[in-house]
Design a protein around this motif. Sequence first.
Motif, mmCIF file in Angstrom:
data_model
loop_
_atom_site.group_PDB
_atom_site.id
_atom_site.type_symbol
_atom_site.label_atom_id
_atom_site.label_comp_id
_atom_site.label_asym_id
_atom_site.label_seq_id
_atom_site.Cartn_x
_atom_site.Cartn_y
_atom_site.Cartn_z
ATOM 1 N N ALA A 59 -58.842 -25.659 103.223
ATOM 2 C CA ALA A 59 -57.487 -25.526 104.120
ATOM 3 C C ALA A 59 -56.823 -25.674 103.240
ATOM 4 N N LEU A 60 -56.591 -26.070 102.127
ATOM 5 C CA LEU A 60 -56.105 -27.014 101.030
ATOM 6 C C LEU A 60 -55.742 -24.519 100.236
ATOM 7 N N GLN B 100 -64.081 -21.510 113.993
ATOM 8 C CA GLN B 100 -62.888 -21.340 113.453
ATOM 9 C C GLN B 100 -62.268 -19.966 113.113
ATOM 10 N N SER C 94 -63.453 -28.397 105.830
ATOM 11 C CA SER C 94 -62.871 -27.682 106.555
ATOM 12 C C SER C 94 -61.378 -28.242 105.616
ATOM 13 N N GLY C 95 -61.378 -29.694 104.879
ATOM 14 C CA GLY C 95 -60.173 -29.745 104.071
ATOM 15 C C GLY C 95 -59.824 -29.121 102.744
ATOM 16 N N THR D 229 -55.044 -21.371 107.820
ATOM 17 C CA THR D 229 -55.417 -22.733 107.837
ATOM 18 C C THR D 229 -54.734 -23.833 108.248
ATOM 19 N N PRO D 230 -53.885 -23.181 109.908
ATOM 20 C CA PRO D 230 -53.725 -24.659 110.720
ATOM 21 C C PRO D 230 -55.133 -24.951 111.608
ATOM 22 N N ALA E 278 -60.610 -30.143 110.689
ATOM 23 C CA ALA E 278 -60.255 -31.116 110.125
ATOM 24 C C ALA E 278 -60.170 -32.959 110.964
ATOM 25 N N GLY E 279 -59.051 -32.073 111.322
ATOM 26 C CA GLY E 279 -58.917 -33.585 112.642
ATOM 27 C C GLY E 279 -59.428 -34.175 113.425
ATOM 28 N N LEU F 152 -57.043 -27.262 109.663
ATOM 29 C CA LEU F 152 -56.879 -28.597 109.848
ATOM 30 C C LEU F 152 -57.081 -29.111 111.085
#
Length: 456
Positions: free
Chosen positions: A179-180, A271, A175-176, A286-287, A293-294, A290
């Motif tokens: 997102a990047l 997602q 996910s990270g 992206t949010p 991922a969090g 993130l």
Amino acid sequence: MSAVLVDRPPVKSATDLRRVALATVIGTTIEWYDFFLYASAAGLVFANLFFEPAGAQIGLMLAFASVGVSFLFRPFGAFLAGHFGDRFGRRAVLATTLILMGASTMLIGLLPGYAQIGVAAPVLLLLLRILQGISTGGEWGGAVLMAVEHAPEGKRGRYGAFPQIGVPIGLLLASGILALMTGVIAPGEAFLEWGWRVPFLLSFVLVIVGFVVRRSVEESPVFEEIAARKQQTKMPIVVLFRKHWLLVLLAALTFAGNNAAGYMTTGGYIQNYATNPDGLVGMERTPVLLAVAGSAVVWLIMTWTAGGVSDRIGRRNTYIIGWCVQLVTVFMLFPLVNTGNVWLLFLGLSLFTIGNGFTYGQQAAFFAELFPASIRFSGVSITYALGAILGGAFAPLIATWLVAQTGTAVSVAVYIAILSVIAFGATLLLRDRTGIPLGPDHEAEQARGQIYGMKR
């Protein structure tokens, strides 16, 4: 909880134990990074890239179906890995599964889309996804047995949690990095054109690191003892299903409830649900990535905690806590997601992962303690693979269909709750065998008394 019985594995140095822990967590992290990367990309990219002629809705369902197809081949991977792992050892099987997964993932990153090669694109995608499924089917059993069978006395839950936390770490990495790519390196159309490929190609580097680390670990002491006595079972799978078929089914159902819930996030459903511009929420990619991922960090912490807690209160009691929390939080998840607020999305996912972690962290030790030493690799691998089919294989596809039919995500929450109740019931039928001796000297004891109501 049943009385705690212990055997004493050969004393390992702190360095040896750290090496075992590192090898199991790195290997499963890489395997599940690859697996989750595909699942996330299926919800974000593959419907358009590989299934575009089918239209938006059918294309999305086909993309999620391709996620599920690999689950159908997990038992095949589990059969192969179980057979060779019980006959020839855990270590070699783990190296093989890691290479197979990494190569498949890298090739997906190089695969042309439907616009370039037509129907060959989805066919090749499905073939590579099948290879991922075979690899995953063999990976987990070997990793958890290396961790649990090396574990010091009284710490099987803790050491068994090492390969388990590789799953949320893999989700966090996938996910990270996505997102990047979507937010910084290749936003907008660039992500659809080429940015999604980069995380798949990075798998090659991770596999090399994981392979080197895994090759440095000694074979499981339990298997070494079995091999020294020449007590390997010639047909472990035949013995497993002839003598322990009901145990396999019940244990698989416990995992099905966990796996279906986990695949709401790891299977790419949330997602897509949160980012679909034609859906109920319509958030930016992206949010959402993130937030996922969090929540993976929370899942990691809960999974790790559950492993240690199970050493203190027993595997079964830890499961019961997890099922109760999961049943409550599944009905909180979608109302929070539907707000469209990224912080409330993160809160909903995080609350949900508490129960998911407490039905997962102890699973490695729980499964290892259910099966006799001579067929243990086959037992844990096949049970895990069957549970994945019953639970997570088509959970995103089913969830997509339910929302399309009912117009509300409440139906998805009810679906997950039903599977959780079934898994809860299966858990209550299985005895807690925390601390039972794992070595071949105790084979007769290991082979009986796993299920309430059956002869001990």
